[in-house]
Design an enzyme around this catalytic site. Structure first.
Site, mmCIF file in Angstrom:
data_model
loop_
_atom_site.group_PDB
_atom_site.id
_atom_site.type_symbol
_atom_site.label_atom_id
_atom_site.label_comp_id
_atom_site.label_asym_id
_atom_site.label_seq_id
_atom_site.Cartn_x
_atom_site.Cartn_y
_atom_site.Cartn_z
ATOM 1 N N GLY A 17 0.782 -1.234 0.000
ATOM 2 C CA GLY A 17 0.000 0.000 0.000
ATOM 3 C C GLY A 17 0.811 1.279 0.000
ATOM 4 N N ILE A 18 0.313 2.261 0.739
ATOM 5 C CA ILE A 18 0.950 3.582 0.768
ATOM 6 C C ILE A 18 2.348 3.495 1.364
ATOM 7 C CG2 ILE A 18 0.818 5.897 1.780
ATOM 8 C CD1 ILE A 18 -2.248 5.657 1.590
ATOM 9 N N GLY A 19 2.514 2.710 2.420
ATOM 10 C CA GLY A 19 3.830 2.584 3.035
ATOM 11 C C GLY A 19 4.867 2.074 2.063
ATOM 12 N N TYR A 164 -12.922 4.330 15.286
ATOM 13 C CA TYR A 164 -11.889 4.623 14.286
ATOM 14 C C TYR A 164 -11.519 6.097 14.294
ATOM 15 C CZ TYR A 164 -9.517 5.225 9.822
ATOM 16 O OH TYR A 164 -8.593 5.554 8.841
ATOM 17 N N LYS A 168 -7.811 7.555 14.796
ATOM 18 C CA LYS A 168 -7.127 8.335 13.757
ATOM 19 C C LYS A 168 -6.820 9.739 14.247
ATOM 20 C CE LYS A 168 -5.188 7.573 10.014
ATOM 21 N NZ LYS A 168 -4.269 6.446 9.810
#
Length: 272
Positions: A17-19, A164, A168
């Site tokens: 993914g983004i990582g 969530y 976050k």
């Protein structure tokens, strides 16, 4: 500075993914990248492991280090940070990418899932920063970049999934605190969030979202790169949006980031 060549990045949740996209963008500059994640063995439901990610970093021109690490466990985080320093001589950048998601209401949120989100998101970001900061404070241009939204107390973002949102926003408030504490000591502590939903495996947790209406992770990778090459001094406590960062860097055409440029894009959570 326009390159991350020779810099060492510690990226959580970077097996996919983004990582992983951020890791590969840094690798193209010739950076060292520690891939700190739980995925050590292949999972048929989730592609990518720390080992395939490290190999991809090497292939892209960087130096990858695969580190099996559950960021809920203090001893594992300390060991991963120590291994990174042993391998590369220090740490210049921490990217808090790892995050757990559960978009359900209160009555449909098991406490096990609630606890996971709090432990991974806010606590995990705090723990990784705590472990990396002694090394970041010695670095020439240290950055902490956390993938978290601008703080938002509008009830419309809390009512549908309080657990969530709390987790976050916890990452956002950790960013605020660390920036206030360490910004004056030369560490750039900032957050980055996408303008639109990003096409990653997390989409499986969002019912009804069409990947065709999302952008590719590369937009976050390019935005993160633009942030991380900036001088750290005096640059802290910012809640950055990928599109705005790239516009400031001179990007005008974003169509190449879209999964399907013909489709209207879905705005991400927490942005008014």
């Amino acid at each position: 500075m326009t390159s991350l060549a020779g810099k060492t990045l510690f990226i959580t949740g970077a097996s996919r993914g983004i990582g992983l996209a951020i890791a590969l963008r840094a690798a193209r500059d010739g950076a060292n990248v520690a891939i700190a994640a739980k995925s050590a063995v292949p999972n048929p439901k989730l592609p990518g492991t720390i080992h395939t990610a490290a190999e991809a970093v090497d292939a892209a021109g960087g130096r990858g280090l695969a580190l099996k690490c559950d960021i809920r466990e203090e001893d594992q985080v300390q060991a991963a940070v120590a291994a990174t320093v042993d391998a590369f001589g220090g740490i210049d950048i921490l990217v808090n990418n790892a995050s757990a998601i559960w978009l359900r209401g209160t009555l449909d949120t098991p406490m096990k899932r609630f606890d996971l989100m709090q432990q991974v998101n806010a606590r995990g970001s705090f723990l990784c920063a705590q472990a990396c900061l002694p090394h970041l404070l010695k670095a020439a241009n240290p950055h902490i970049l956390t993938l978290a939204p601008p703080p938002n107390l509008d009830p419309k973002w809390w009512a549908p999934h309080t657990g969530y949102t709390l987790a976050k926003m916890g990452m956002s408030f950790v960013t605020l605190g660390l920036a206030a504490e360490f910004g004056s000591r030369g560490v750039a502590v900032n957050a980055l969030w996408p303008r639109t939903v990003i096409a990653t495996d997390a989409l499986n947790m969002i019912p009804g979202v069409e990947p065709a209406r999302c952008r590719k992770p590369q937009i976050m990778a390019d935005a993160a790169h633009a942030v991380l090459v900036r001088p750290a001094a005096g640059f802290s406590g910012k809640f950055l949006i990928d599109e705005e960062v790239l516009r400031q860097a001179g990007v005008e055409d974003f169509s190449g980031y879209a999964v399907d440029p013909a489709q209207p894009l879905l705005p991400d959570l927490f942005l008014d």
